[in-house]
Scaffold this motif. Structure first.
Motif, PDB file in Angstrom:
ATOM      1  N   UNK A 136       0.796  -1.324   0.035  1.00  0.00           N
ATOM      2  CA  UNK A 136       0.116  -0.135   0.031  1.00  0.00           C
ATOM      3  C   UNK A 136       0.804   1.262   0.056  1.00  0.00           C
ATOM      4  N   UNK A 137       0.887   2.139  -1.125  1.00  0.00           N
ATOM      5  CA  UNK A 137       1.742   3.303  -1.256  1.00  0.00           C
ATOM      6  C   UNK A 137       1.298   4.204  -0.237  1.00  0.00           C
ATOM      7  N   UNK A 138       0.152   4.646  -0.141  1.00  0.00           N
ATOM      8  CA  UNK A 138      -0.395   5.749   0.740  1.00  0.00           C
ATOM      9  C   UNK A 138      -1.434   5.135   1.621  1.00  0.00           C
ATOM     10  N   UNK A 139      -1.446   4.947   2.990  1.00  0.00           N
ATOM     11  CA  UNK A 139      -2.537   4.123   3.493  1.00  0.00           C
ATOM     12  C   UNK A 139      -3.545   5.174   3.886  1.00  0.00           C
ATOM     13  N   UNK A 140      -3.473   6.521   4.079  1.00  0.00           N
ATOM     14  CA  UNK A 140      -4.380   7.463   4.130  1.00  0.00           C
ATOM     15  C   UNK A 140      -4.343   7.682   5.695  1.00  0.00           C
ATOM     16  N   UNK A 141      -4.828   8.945   5.922  1.00  0.00           N
ATOM     17  CA  UNK A 141      -4.658   9.428   7.253  1.00  0.00           C
ATOM     18  C   UNK A 141      -5.946   8.778   8.297  1.00  0.00           C
ATOM     19  N   UNK A 142      -6.980   8.630   7.717  1.00  0.00           N
ATOM     20  CA  UNK A 142      -8.047   7.940   8.381  1.00  0.00           C
ATOM     21  C   UNK A 142      -7.435   6.436   9.029  1.00  0.00           C
ATOM     22  N   UNK A 143      -6.881   5.773   8.116  1.00  0.00           N
ATOM     23  CA  UNK A 143      -6.542   4.340   8.340  1.00  0.00           C
ATOM     24  C   UNK A 143      -5.288   4.502   9.617  1.00  0.00           C
ATOM     25  N   UNK A 144      -4.434   5.542   9.278  1.00  0.00           N
ATOM     26  CA  UNK A 144      -3.326   5.752  10.238  1.00  0.00           C
ATOM     27  C   UNK A 144      -4.095   6.067  11.552  1.00  0.00           C
ATOM     28  N   UNK A 145      -5.114   7.083  11.718  1.00  0.00           N
ATOM     29  CA  UNK A 145      -5.890   7.396  12.811  1.00  0.00           C
ATOM     30  C   UNK A 145      -6.451   6.281  13.466  1.00  0.00           C
ATOM     31  N   UNK A 146      -6.982   5.402  12.626  1.00  0.00           N
ATOM     32  CA  UNK A 146      -7.622   4.158  13.508  1.00  0.00           C
ATOM     33  C   UNK A 146      -6.555   3.503  14.086  1.00  0.00           C
ATOM     34  N   UNK A 147      -5.373   3.273  13.436  1.00  0.00           N
ATOM     35  CA  UNK A 147      -4.166   2.462  14.007  1.00  0.00           C
ATOM     36  C   UNK A 147      -3.673   3.183  15.474  1.00  0.00           C
ATOM     37  N   UNK A 148      -3.647   4.430  15.258  1.00  0.00           N
ATOM     38  CA  UNK A 148      -3.275   5.229  16.607  1.00  0.00           C
ATOM     39  C   UNK A 148      -4.236   4.941  17.772  1.00  0.00           C
ATOM     40  N   UNK A 149      -5.637   5.084  17.353  1.00  0.00           N
ATOM     41  CA  UNK A 149      -6.612   4.756  18.303  1.00  0.00           C
ATOM     42  C   UNK A 149      -6.438   3.314  19.068  1.00  0.00           C
TER      43      UNK A 149
END
Length: 80
Positions: A44-57
């Protein structure tokens, strides 16, 4: 270093710090395991900020804490 590599390093760092497996992170963040593994293996080249936000949660941290590393100070120097 590419931004993708930095993301994987940070995910691995927090997995180790929080003593979480990828499976536990997937469960806690509600990010499908396949999505997480595509980020980890850099398909995945660019996972997206929403996905990264969920991972952070899932880690119990903020996006700011995730990106609070010297390597992210000058994002202009990175290639995706």
């Amino acid at each position: 270093m590419k931004a993708q590599e930095l993301l994987v390093e940070r995910i691995n760092y927090f997995c180790k710090e929080k003593r979480m497996s990828y499976y536990a992170l997937s469960y806690e963040s509600a990010v499908p395991m396949t999505t997480l593994m595509h980020i980890i293996d850099k398909s995945t080249v660019n996972p997206g900020i929403l996905t990264l936000g969920k991972l952070c949660e899932g880690f119990g941290i903020t996006l700011k804490e995730f990106f609070d590393a010297p390597e992210f100070e000058d994002l202009g120097q990175f290639e995706w």
